[in-house]
Design an enzyme around this catalytic site. Structure first.
Site, short mmCIF file in Angstrom:
data_model
loop_
_atom_site.label_atom_id
_atom_site.label_comp_id
_atom_site.label_asym_id
_atom_site.label_seq_id
_atom_site.Cartn_x
_atom_site.Cartn_y
_atom_site.Cartn_z
N SER A 1 17.97 56.84 38.15
CA SER A 1 16.68 57.99 37.79
C SER A 1 17.42 59.95 37.46
CB SER A 1 16.39 57.96 37.88
OG SER A 1 15.98 58.25 39.38
N LYS A 2 16.74 60.44 36.87
CA LYS A 2 17.77 61.31 36.72
C LYS A 2 16.75 62.13 37.62
CE LYS A 2 16.00 65.35 33.85
NZ LYS A 2 15.61 66.26 34.83
N ARG A 3 15.93 62.32 38.06
CA ARG A 3 15.44 62.73 39.78
C ARG A 3 16.42 62.56 40.19
NH1 ARG A 3 10.38 60.61 42.90
NH2 ARG A 3 11.80 58.99 42.35
N ASP B 1 19.24 64.44 39.46
CA ASP B 1 19.34 66.27 39.72
C ASP B 1 19.07 66.54 41.46
OD1 ASP B 1 18.09 66.72 37.20
OD2 ASP B 1 15.73 66.23 37.95
#
Ligand code: GLU
Length: 508
Positions: free
Chosen positions: A264-266, A269
């Site tokens: 996921s993007k999370r 990041d």
């Protein structure tokens, strides 16, 4: 003929998992000499994000994933945007067909009534809180209203949806290339909306109708669509198209580097890597979602890496360019287990591909990276020379700026450990070398090396005695590419200047 399609919805930036889906479709189409369609599935206007379609096109173009027909390319099966297909009434006859054959029906429930139904079911602790063969009996639809009443409501302009008549307790089985036989019970499924109250079809209806009209032979898509497939199979049956139903290929999930959970993007990041192909500027929040392109990845490296996330060539071959991938790709070697996104591996591929590129090919990216690092650009021949010397020593183009700053300015400081070893003899020998350099009319690595050899012979000293001080004077460091190559590139004036500065500033 093989016909595949990539059918993204423009609801935001394309996730790297979507890029893998596009890539597998592309590889399969190219290998089979088939057609590859780009269809934009934009019927969900509430989730439509301006710029997302352009983003998809730009990303795939950067990666060299090209289409034979579709949005942006054109073709005889257009239009390729579902909103435009809906506008010209393309889906209407198919909906009418389902209604007249009793496979679909009208429903007039308001959002409040639907909420109330769900709440009631929750209170009853029912595990199914959906519109289906049981609950539809308590709602306002073709099953509970008379045909005259249904007609009256439609005529008077009352909003309605068209739902699929999902049969009760039926086993639906279909073949999936990755998962073999997949079976769902229709009790797990609801009476899905096929046409929304704005008259626009939902994903399911438009997807099946378009795959049929575009003669798609293989549906290669992410695993998240597996649970929608029984509905699609029932739609193919309802239309009488089961004989030409496409082959289904559901690709395994992409997992985080640690193997836990969906990529996921999370997570990206948190771990400092992108999950999008190119930068995405989110217009609403003004936040930039980082992309692999801007992070300095080579498109060929990313392609090679993505190809191996869920597929393998059946041997231990790892470095495969696009042509080799096209040659080796096969659907039956796609695995069903989630594929870990191994960043180390991607970085390794990047290093390999960087070395395969010629300095000329790397020049545009290098200029961007150096400019971003605040470096005033030297001329192209100099940069090409620098790339040639440094290419084997970096993983990313941006590292040219950090790994070899001495190509762009004289050393700001000298490596302390090396400077400590600097002796009176170093200074004498280096001064002598500079003196021998001075009359040289030609300036290249070979001549410099030759001149250096002459000095060693004349003074009867080992190479290190002169080489190390020269390197320190020119670069401030103890390692790097060949020192005569560096001096040749820097030019006579700059080389002599740096030697002079070193002699003046490094204490003996
Ligand atoms: N529009 C769907 C998506 O956004 C396509 C799924 C499919 O390929 O059927 O992924």
């Amino acid at each position: 003929m093989v016909v595949v399609r990539f059918a993204p919805s423009p609801t935001g930036p394309l996730h790297i998992g979507g890029v893998r889906t596009a890539l597998y479709n592309y590889l399969f189409a190219r290998q089979q000499n088939g057609r590859f369609i780009l269809r934009i599935e934009d019927t969900d206007r509430a989730r439509f994000v301006p710029g997302a379609e352009e983003y998809i096109l730009e990303s795939l173009e950067w990666l060299g994933i090209n289409f034979t027909e579709g949005v942006g390319t054109g073709g005889e099966n257009g239009p390729y945007r579902q909103s435009e297909r809906a506008e010209i009434g393309l889906y209407k006859q198919f909906v009418d067909q389902l209604i007249s054959s009793g496979k679909a029906y009208y429903a007039f429930d308001t959002p409040e009534e639907l909420d109330a139904m769900r709440e009631e079911l929750k209170d009853e602790h029912s595990d199914v809180q959906q519109y289906n063969h049981a609950t539809r009996q308590g709602m306002k639809n073709s099953f509970t209203l008379s045909p005259e009443e249904v007609n009256r409501r439609i005529q008077s302009g009352e909003p309605y949806v068209v739902r699929m008549d999902m049969p009760a307790d039926e086993e639906v089985s279909f073949q999936d290339v990755v998962r073999d036989t997949v079976t769902f019970n229709t009790n797990q499924l609801d009476d899905k909306v096929l046409i929304k109250s704005d008259g626009i079809p939902t994903y399911h209806l438009a997807n099946v109708v378009d795959d049929h009209l575009m003669a798609v032979t293989h549906v290669i898509r992410g695993e998240e669509w597996l649970s929608s497939t029984p509905l699609h199979v029932l739609l193919y049956r309802a239309f009488g198209w089961e004989d030409t139903m496409p082959v289904f290929v559901h690709l395994p999930l992409l997992l985080n580097p640690n193997g836990k959970g969906k990529l996921s993007k999370r997570n990206g990041d948190k771990m400092g890597f992108p999950v999008f192909p190119v930068d995405w500027n989110d217009a609403e929040t003004n936040v930039v979602f980082p992309g692999f392109r801007e992070a300095g990845y080579d498109p060929a490296a990313l392609i090679n890496f993505l190809a191996l996330l869920g597929w393998n060539p059946g041997n231990d071959e790892e470095v495969m360019d696009i042509n080799r991938l096209i040659e080796l790709f096969s659907l039956d070697r796609i695995g069903s287990a989630g594929a870990k996104f191994d960043l180390e591996k991607l970085n390794w591929f990047n290093e390999i591909y960087l070395r395969k590129r010629s300095p000329e090919e790397l020049l545009p990216q290098t200029k961007i990276a150096l400019t971003q690092a605040g470096i005033t650009l030297p001329d192209d021949p100099f940069l090409i020379g620098m790339i040639g010397l440094m290419r084997e020593r970096v993983k990313f183009v941006r590292e040219f700026a950090t790994e070899a700053p001495y190509f762009f300015h004289s050393p700001i400081a000298y490596d302390e450990k090396m400077a400590k070893k600097w002796t009176a003899e170093s200074a004498v020998l280096l001064a002598a070398l500079a003196e021998k350099f001075e009359p040289l009319a030609e300036w290249n690595a070979e001549i410099l090396h030759h001149t250096f050899q002459e000095l060693l012979t004349a003074r009867e000293v080992g190479a290190g005695k002169v080489m190390t001080p020269l390197r320190l004077a020119l670069t401030g460091t103890s390692s790097g590419p060949g020192v005569f190559e560096i001096a040749a590139l820097l030019g006579k004036e700059e080389t002599q200047k740096r030697i002079k500065t070193a002699l003046e500033t490094i204490p003996v």
